[in-house]
Design a protein around this motif. Structure first.
Motif, PDB file in Angstrom:
ATOM      1  N   ALA A  91     -15.393  -3.215  11.365  1.00 25.56           N
ATOM      2  CA  ALA A  91     -14.398  -3.864  10.547  1.00 25.56           C
ATOM      3  C   ALA A  91     -13.967  -3.380   9.435  1.00 25.56           C
ATOM      4  N   THR A  92     -14.787  -2.835   8.625  1.00 24.88           N
ATOM      5  CA  THR A  92     -14.342  -2.135   7.227  1.00 24.88           C
ATOM      6  C   THR A  92     -13.637  -0.914   7.679  1.00 24.88           C
ATOM      7  N   ALA A  93     -14.678   0.228   8.431  1.00 22.46           N
ATOM      8  CA  ALA A  93     -14.241   1.647   8.601  1.00 22.46           C
ATOM      9  C   ALA A  93     -12.837   1.593   9.275  1.00 22.46           C
ATOM     10  N   VAL A  94     -12.558   0.853  10.372  1.00 21.15           N
ATOM     11  CA  VAL A  94     -11.169   0.756  11.096  1.00 21.15           C
ATOM     12  C   VAL A  94     -10.399  -0.235  10.707  1.00 21.15           C
ATOM     13  N   GLY A  95     -10.472  -1.343  10.475  1.00 24.08           N
ATOM     14  CA  GLY A  95      -9.694  -2.460  10.191  1.00 24.08           C
ATOM     15  C   GLY A  95      -9.421  -2.420   8.386  1.00 24.08           C
ATOM     16  N   GLY A  96     -10.399  -2.055   7.648  1.00 20.54           N
ATOM     17  CA  GLY A  96     -10.247  -1.720   6.402  1.00 20.54           C
ATOM     18  C   GLY A  96      -9.620  -0.632   5.942  1.00 20.54           C
ATOM     19  N   THR A  97      -9.472   0.264   6.763  1.00 21.97           N
ATOM     20  CA  THR A  97      -8.842   1.527   6.563  1.00 21.97           C
ATOM     21  C   THR A  97      -7.083   1.145   7.003  1.00 21.97           C
ATOM     22  N   ALA A  98      -6.906   0.588   7.744  1.00 18.99           N
ATOM     23  CA  ALA A  98      -5.840   0.102   8.283  1.00 18.99           C
ATOM     24  C   ALA A  98      -5.057  -0.697   7.098  1.00 18.99           C
ATOM     25  N   VAL A  99      -5.707  -1.744   6.643  1.00 17.77           N
ATOM     26  CA  VAL A  99      -5.374  -2.201   5.376  1.00 17.77           C
ATOM     27  C   VAL A  99      -5.050  -1.239   4.152  1.00 17.77           C
ATOM     28  N   TYR A 100      -5.772  -0.303   4.098  1.00 19.53           N
ATOM     29  CA  TYR A 100      -5.646   0.744   3.048  1.00 19.53           C
ATOM     30  C   TYR A 100      -4.301   1.355   3.359  1.00 19.53           C
ATOM     31  N   PHE A 101      -3.962   1.670   4.350  1.00 16.81           N
ATOM     32  CA  PHE A 101      -2.729   2.666   4.547  1.00 16.81           C
ATOM     33  C   PHE A 101      -1.707   1.594   4.599  1.00 16.81           C
ATOM     34  N   ALA A 102      -1.895   0.301   4.931  1.00 17.52           N
ATOM     35  CA  ALA A 102      -0.628  -0.542   4.806  1.00 17.52           C
ATOM     36  C   ALA A 102      -0.414  -0.809   3.470  1.00 17.52           C
ATOM     37  N   LEU A 103      -1.284  -0.683   2.687  1.00 14.84           N
ATOM     38  CA  LEU A 103      -1.159  -0.712   1.044  1.00 14.84           C
ATOM     39  C   LEU A 103      -0.559   0.228   0.491  1.00 14.84           C
ATOM     40  N   GLN A 104      -0.940   1.638   1.136  1.00 16.63           N
ATOM     41  CA  GLN A 104      -0.137   2.879   0.492  1.00 16.63           C
ATOM     42  C   GLN A 104       1.387   2.801   0.826  1.00 16.63           C
ATOM     43  N   ASP A 105       1.794   2.189   1.879  1.00 17.03           N
ATOM     44  CA  ASP A 105       3.229   2.074   2.421  1.00 17.03           C
ATOM     45  C   ASP A 105       3.810   1.259   1.392  1.00 17.03           C
ATOM     46  N   LEU A 106       3.039   0.049   0.949  1.00 13.34           N
ATOM     47  CA  LEU A 106       3.626  -1.072   0.143  1.00 13.34           C
ATOM     48  C   LEU A 106       3.834  -0.482  -1.345  1.00 13.34           C
ATOM     49  N   LYS A 107       2.798   0.346  -1.498  1.00 10.41           N
ATOM     50  CA  LYS A 107       2.736   1.025  -3.028  1.00 10.41           C
ATOM     51  C   LYS A 107       4.016   1.825  -3.230  1.00 10.41           C
ATOM     52  N   ALA A 108       4.304   2.650  -2.006  1.00  4.41           N
ATOM     53  CA  ALA A 108       5.258   3.464  -2.379  1.00  4.41           C
ATOM     54  C   ALA A 108       6.718   2.654  -2.460  1.00  4.41           C
ATOM     55  N   LYS A 109       6.908   1.762  -1.710  1.00  9.96           N
ATOM     56  CA  LYS A 109       7.826   0.839  -1.701  1.00  9.96           C
ATOM     57  C   LYS A 109       8.051  -0.069  -3.146  1.00  9.96           C
ATOM     58  N   ILE A 110       6.954  -0.526  -3.557  1.00  4.51           N
ATOM     59  CA  ILE A 110       6.947  -0.951  -4.975  1.00  4.51           C
ATOM     60  C   ILE A 110       7.510   0.159  -6.175  1.00  4.51           C
ATOM     61  N   LYS A 111       6.914   1.166  -5.915  1.00  3.95           N
ATOM     62  CA  LYS A 111       7.537   2.090  -6.978  1.00  3.95           C
ATOM     63  C   LYS A 111       8.872   2.635  -6.911  1.00  3.95           C
ATOM     64  N   LYS A 112       9.547   2.545  -5.555  1.00  3.82           N
ATOM     65  CA  LYS A 112      10.989   2.642  -5.252  1.00  3.82           C
ATOM     66  C   LYS A 112      11.700   1.713  -5.992  1.00  3.82           C
ATOM     67  N   PHE A 113      11.219   0.336  -5.921  1.00  3.24           N
ATOM     68  CA  PHE A 113      11.927  -0.773  -6.218  1.00  3.24           C
ATOM     69  C   PHE A 113      11.791  -0.747  -7.724  1.00  3.24           C
ATOM     70  N   GLY A 114      10.465  -0.590  -8.247  1.00 10.45           N
ATOM     71  CA  GLY A 114      10.165  -0.587  -9.761  1.00 10.45           C
ATOM     72  C   GLY A 114      11.206   0.789 -10.414  1.00 10.45           C
ATOM     73  N   ALA A 115      11.167   1.775  -9.911  1.00 11.90           N
ATOM     74  CA  ALA A 115      12.061   3.124 -10.538  1.00 11.90           C
ATOM     75  C   ALA A 115      13.429   2.560 -10.384  1.00 11.90           C
ATOM     76  N   MET A 116      13.844   1.748  -9.616  1.00 10.06           N
ATOM     77  CA  MET A 116      15.374   1.055  -9.744  1.00 10.06           C
ATOM     78  C   MET A 116      15.435   0.099 -10.385  1.00 10.06           C
ATOM     79  N   LEU A 117      14.442  -0.707 -10.742  1.00 12.10           N
ATOM     80  CA  LEU A 117      14.617  -1.843 -11.599  1.00 12.10           C
ATOM     81  C   LEU A 117      14.693  -1.058 -13.288  1.00 12.10           C
ATOM     82  N   LEU A 118      13.621  -0.090 -13.379  1.00 11.28           N
ATOM     83  CA  LEU A 118      13.401   0.271 -14.725  1.00 11.28           C
ATOM     84  C   LEU A 118      14.481   1.516 -15.174  1.00 11.28           C
ATOM     85  N   ASN A 119      15.184   1.619 -14.127  1.00 13.64           N
ATOM     86  CA  ASN A 119      16.271   2.825 -14.230  1.00 13.64           C
ATOM     87  C   ASN A 119      15.581   4.185 -14.598  1.00 13.64           C
TER      88      ASN A 119
END
Lengths: 142, 775
Positions: free
Chosen positions: B542-570
């Motif tokens: 569960a954690t080693a495979v399922g938790g890792t999938a959560v971790y990688f989904a979060l990395q993608d999301l963090k990249a997107k947050i930063k893109k939007f953040g950079a845009m909003l903060l100019n």
């Protein structure tokens, strides 16, 4: 499971033997027996109620008497099934005179299945012994 | 240029209390049994009381006449439903046709032959008793050794030898190892049949929505998505018309890693009667018809040098399969072969498995699934070898361990051990126990005539199942993480838990990665209509495979947050930390919540970026993980009664990084409880006619709290390189490490009497007889 032991009847062997072949006497003596009707030579259909620990239920089955050697021995086979499982057993009863009484030695196998096997196996030996004892007590009183 | 600052971890590694517990301990959780629907009908399954019989006829007329009975179906009625699937494939495997109801013959006591459906569950139960089956009783065989004897009753008449398969694996030069050995030790070792006994039995609710052509199936399962795929196939229903929901699942231990006849049967019934139907397994049905575990007869031979170096292992497994293959039945003993070298270096192995049909309920995965058997075997054999060579059991283990500089280590069985320091937990356990002092105490107590034993095991296990090529149905896991417009975070995981605490650990991962409050994170699982596909929860994945999938989904999301953040903060230089996207030049910031809202409002979008804040990741693990550890057990045997008292239980487990020590300790405790259950108490017993005589909790001894010791749980931490979380898995460790340590301890206690081996369960009766025969 092996079941063996001995019981006494306060009659001479020929009288004891006759009693154990008499459907009416048997019906009265078998614990929980509701009916015992003859279906053929030495074959009977029996309805009985049996209780074991938390379980009780109606059984319907066959009783067969064979290998008769009056007044010293016969074979008894019983087969029954009901909602709580099935019972199958058979054994030889040997009658020996003892002064004015009869000693009945029995030796047989019993197999149970269904719920009673799953939940009651460890109780069956004790239950069978007490049923046998009650059977002979009632027979003795007839 | 964006740079990353490592944010101090705030939740990972903390003993956060399980967020799922309040509803569990207040009785407010929703299990299958708690599901209520208007017009609900109830099903009771009619089962065979015989282990082997032909069905001459079935008379349902009396049952059908009972008021309230709506329908009765027998094997003929369900002939169009596909068979119960076997997911395992082995060369030459014989697979019996496992219909969901018996047609002309039954193969084990409890075999389903009909289903009675009524408006009330009690009416259904009474009517089930009214179904009359005319049986022709056949000879049965329940013992796998007897089943292999010539002339034994054939479980399946088309295969009179009762063999389902032969499997062979070897590596190295086993003949040379044995020819050149200074010492060879042999022992037959049994791993008895066990009954998994989850607190919640199985249960199914099926609801056919005819207007939508949609079937909703609620089942107490570990694998909702795999169940959907397979039941859809069995019923001939398009997969997207079937929704499987695993609501609260009250334990599984592997027995709900399966597809059962009743799951398809209830779908069939609901579609036929066009009403919702509920079937709840009784405890007695659970014991008779839900898979059992273990069921091994293992013949071991070890070759070694005089100095204790193990040079080769031979193993012949006779696996009691039961009457059918459930989902993974034949695959389980192959895991034992994979694990047979344990933590030891030897490259010479020789293994045979004979899979045997018996007139019993099938065996399949039970906590540890194949690895407890293997660990029990090798850890017993190492002790037997140590006794033969008069070596200390700790010393012989330390001598043979794979060394820390040898990882990744290819085993003789084809695995690649990821990382480890096998001596570390053993040495730690010895330290905690004050081993030298303990041995002195033992020799003092022996002088007083007491029977004190010290036993240990050094276990390894295969976890985080697994790379897809090595698994029957895909070994990846999936996660979707959504930040809702309000900033709340929803994690959808494909690994549907049944007691593992993922609602807590996965929320810890998400809260830490995003820097949000853990209470803002909701973990959703167990519903195929909500969650993208998933594999499920088993094999400490569960954690080693399922938790890792959560971790990688979060990395993608963090990249997107930063893109939007950079845009909003100019800004072109931002950092994401503590839930804030910060402009590294000005120090200005936007919160994750503000950024999420902006991503849905979409007034402005960063280049090549979609609106919204959702990410899905399917993660394929490159390897299994291989946790390890050492358990040390001190026992005292009562000379007069044969009762074994576990005086001390020390468990040092290395499961890699620990996300939540409370949950890890809980898993160790639960695992050890089941290991002690196997070592001392539990055994599923069939009589010669195939009747299960341990058919309820009065006869099958699941240990209660007072029968268990205080567990001293400790850890070493060797992260795995297989996943970025560094976690290995701990769900099965306790069980795997436990049984050999307990048996080794009791054998050690009785060794002054000349006892060299004891098979499980070590009941007082068995021990008492051993003591008596030695005197």
């Amino acid at each position: 499971m092996k079941i063996s032991g001995s019981q006494r009847l306060p009659f001479p062997p020929d009288q004891s033997y006759a009693l154990m072949q008499d459907p009416e006497a048997l019906a009265r003596a078998i614990p929980g027996c509701e009916s015992l009707e003859q279906t053929g030579e030495n074959e009977y259909r029996m309805k009985m109620k049996m209780a074991l620990a938390a379980f009780s239920g109606a059984f319907e089955g066959k009783v067969r008497i064979s290998e008769q050697q009056p007044p010293s021995s016969f074979r008894l086979d019983v087969e029954g099934s009901g909602k709580i499982g099935f019972v199958k057993g058979g054994g030889v009863l040997k009658l020996e005179p003892s002064e004015t009484e009869t000693v009945v030695n029995y030796d047989g196998d019993v197999q149970v299945g269904g719920t009673i096997a799953a939940v009651g196996q460890r109780l069956i030996e004790g239950a069978a012994k007490s049923m046998i004892q009650r059977f002979f007590e009632k027979l003795a009183a007839s | 240029m964006a740079t990353t600052i490592t944010r101090p971890k705030t939740l990972i590694g903390k003993a956060i209390r399980r967020r799922e517990d309040p509803r569990l301990i207040t009785g407010t959780a929703t299990y299958v049994e708690d599901i209520k629907m208007p017009g609900m009908h109830y099903a009771v399954v009619v089962r065979s009381p015989h282990a082997a019989a032909k069905i001459r006829s079935i008379d349902t007329s009396k049952a059908a006449a009972r008021p309230g009975v709506v329908a009765i179906f027998t094997g003929q009625d369900v002939s169009k439903v596909g068979p119960v699937p076997c997911g395992a494939s082995l060369p030459g495997l014989r697979v019996p046709n496992h219909t969901i109801l018996a047609t002309d013959r039954v193969y084990y006591a409890g075999h389903p032959v009909a289903v009675v459906v009524a408006t009330d569950r009690y009416i259904a139960a009474d009517a089930a008793d009214d179904v009359e089956v005319d049986w022709e009783v056949l000879k049965a065989v329940a013992d796998p050794l007897k089943a292999l004897e010539p002339g034994a009753p054939a479980v399946h008449p088309q295969w009179p030898d009762n063999k389902a398969f032969d499997f062979h694996q070897e590596h190295g030069d086993i003949d040379k190892a044995f020819a050149e050995a200074d010492v060879i030790v042999k022992q037959r070792i049994l791993s008895q049949r066990l009954i998994p006994t989850p607190m919640e039995t199985r249960g199914v609710v099926a609801e056919w929505r005819a207007a939508d052509r949609a079937l909703n199936l609620y089942s107490s399962t570990q694998i909702p998505h795999l169940l959907r795929s397979m039941v859809a196939q069995m019923l001939g229903l398009e997969e997207n018309r079937l929704r499987v929901v695993a609501p609260e699942v009250g334990g599984g231990f592997g027995c709900k890693l399966n597809v059962y006849a009743e799951e398809a049967l209830m779908g069939f019934v609901a579609m036929k009667i066009n009403k919702p139907v509920k079937w709840i397994e009784t405890r007695r049905e659970n014991y008779l018809t839900t898979i059992h575990g273990r069921g091994h007869v293992d013949d071991y031979e070890l070759s070694a040098k005089r100095d204790g170096t193990i040079t080769g292992i031979k193993l012949r497994i006779i696996q009691d399969l039961g009457a059918y293959h459930q989902l993974l039945t034949p695959a389980i003993p192959t895991l034992s072969v994979l694990m047979m070298p344990g933590l030891y270096k030897t490259q010479n192995i020789f293994a045979d498995i004979v899979g045997v049909f018996t007139n019993c309920v099938p065996t399949d995965a039970y906590r540890g699934a194949g690895r407890p058997e293997a660990t029990h075997g090798i850890e017993r054999m190492v002790d037997i070898l140590a006794a033969e060579l008069k070596m200390d059991p700790a010393e012989i283990r330390l001598k043979n361990f794979v060394q820390p500089n040898e990882f990744p280590f290819p085993t003789a069985t084809g695995l690649i051990y990821d990382s480890g320091d096998y001596a570390a937990p053993l040495k730690k356990a010895l330290d905690i126990a004050e081993y030298e002092k303990l041995r002195r105490e033992q020799s003092e107590s022996r002088k007083q005539g007491r029977l004190m034993g010290i036993g240990m095991s050094a276990y390894g296990e295969i976890c985080a199942f697994g790379p897809s090529p090595a698994t029957p149905a895909g070994g990846w896991e999936s996660a979707t993480v959504k930040i809702e417009p309000s900033g709340k975070v929803t994690v959808l995981t494909g690994t549907s838990p049944h007691g593992q605490g993922e609602e807590t650990t996965f929320a810890q991962i998400a809260a830490d990665e995003l820097g949000v409050d853990i209470d803002d994170v909701l973990v959703v699982h167990g519903d195929t209509a909500l969650v993208q596909y998933g594999i499920g929860t088993f094999g400490s994945r569960a954690t080693a495979v399922g938790g890792t999938a959560v971790y990688f989904a979060l990395q993608d999301l963090k990249a997107k947050i930063k893109k939007f953040g950079a845009m909003l903060l100019n800004s072109d230089d931002v950092t994401l930390a503590n839930g804030q996207c910060i402009d590294n030049k000005t120090g200005a910031s936007k919160s994750v919540q503000e950024i999420a809202a902006a991503s849905y409002r979409a007034m402005q979008l960063p280049p090549n970026t979609e609106p919204g804040m959702v990410s899905t990741h399917f993660w394929e693990p490159p390897n299994f993980t291989f946790p390890f550890g050492a358990h040390l057990v001190v026992t005292e045997v009562d000379r007069d009664t044969g009762a074994v008292k576990v005086v001390r239980y020390i468990a040092v487990d290395d499961c890699g990084n620990i996300l939540n020590p409370l949950i890890v300790t809980g898993q160790v405790h639960g695992g050890v409880a089941q290991g002690i259950g196997q070592a001392l108490y539990e055994q599923a017993v069939y009589d010669e006619a195939g009747q299960l005589i341990t058919g309820e909790l009065m006869d099958y001894a699941v240990p209660k709290a007072h029968m268990l010791p205080w567990i001293e749980s400790d850890h070493t931490v060797t992260p795995t390189p297989v996943n970025p979380l560094g976690v290995k898995g701990v769900g099965e460790a306790g069980t795997i490490g436990c049984s050999p340590a307990v048996v080794n301890s009791v054998v050690d206690a009785l060794s002054p009497l000349g006892v060299k081996h004891i098979d499980m369960p070590m009941t007082p009766e068995k021990i008492w007889k051993l003591i008596r025969s030695a005197q």
